[in-house]
Write a protein that holds these residues in place. Sequence first.
Motif, PDB file in Angstrom:
ATOM      1  N   PRO A  37       0.803  -1.231   0.000  1.00  0.00           N
ATOM      2  CA  PRO A  37       0.000   0.000   0.000  1.00  0.00           C
ATOM      3  C   PRO A  37       0.833   1.277   0.000  1.00  0.00           C
ATOM      4  O   PRO A  37       0.477   2.252  -0.653  1.00  0.00           O
ATOM      5  N   GLY A  38       1.940   1.312   0.727  1.00  0.00           N
ATOM      6  CA  GLY A  38       2.791   2.503   0.766  1.00  0.00           C
ATOM      7  C   GLY A  38       3.393   2.805  -0.594  1.00  0.00           C
ATOM      8  O   GLY A  38       3.416   3.955  -1.046  1.00  0.00           O
ATOM      9  N   LYS A  39       3.874   1.774  -1.281  1.00  0.00           N
ATOM     10  CA  LYS A  39       4.457   1.966  -2.601  1.00  0.00           C
ATOM     11  C   LYS A  39       3.394   2.372  -3.615  1.00  0.00           C
ATOM     12  O   LYS A  39       3.658   3.123  -4.534  1.00  0.00           O
ATOM     13  N   ARG A  40       2.166   1.826  -3.433  1.00  0.00           N
ATOM     14  CA  ARG A  40       1.075   2.185  -4.339  1.00  0.00           C
ATOM     15  C   ARG A  40       0.760   3.682  -4.226  1.00  0.00           C
ATOM     16  O   ARG A  40       0.565   4.366  -5.227  1.00  0.00           O
ATOM     17  N   LEU A  41       0.739   4.224  -2.993  1.00  0.00           N
ATOM     18  CA  LEU A  41       0.474   5.651  -2.794  1.00  0.00           C
ATOM     19  C   LEU A  41       1.583   6.496  -3.415  1.00  0.00           C
ATOM     20  O   LEU A  41       1.319   7.531  -4.024  1.00  0.00           O
ATOM     21  N   GLU A  42       2.847   6.058  -3.242  1.00  0.00           N
ATOM     22  CA  GLU A  42       3.966   6.789  -3.849  1.00  0.00           C
ATOM     23  C   GLU A  42       3.822   6.851  -5.361  1.00  0.00           C
ATOM     24  O   GLU A  42       4.017   7.896  -5.980  1.00  0.00           O
TER      25      GLU A  42
END
Length: 116
Positions: A105-110
């Motif tokens: 999820p963190g990489k998706r937001l980035e």
Amino acid sequence: MGVLYLVSLLLGITCMLLLDHRFRLFFWHDAKAAATVTAVGLLFFLSWDAAGIGLGIFLRGEGNIATGILLAPELPIEEPVFLLFLTLCTMVLYTGTRRLLSPAPGKRLERERENA
């Protein structure tokens, strides 16, 4: 020995549901959608079997591990249980693979911020 196949299928279904519960992949992720997909899949495969039986393509095999109980001509009681197992196994594998291949999820937001 006449229930070995049916018991094996029920154990397989239990294992799939335990795996699903552990990782919240299918029924424990969205029970209503999972129930709908399972019912549609089961009905599709049963109608496929009915067509095959009607055309004389699918025949029931004799075996010592099967119960011998028929729901309809050439349709043993194990068949819907197997089709239920097949549907559950497919959906647990699909949702598990999808989760493994999706970015965190963190990489998706980035990535979304970079594209915006």
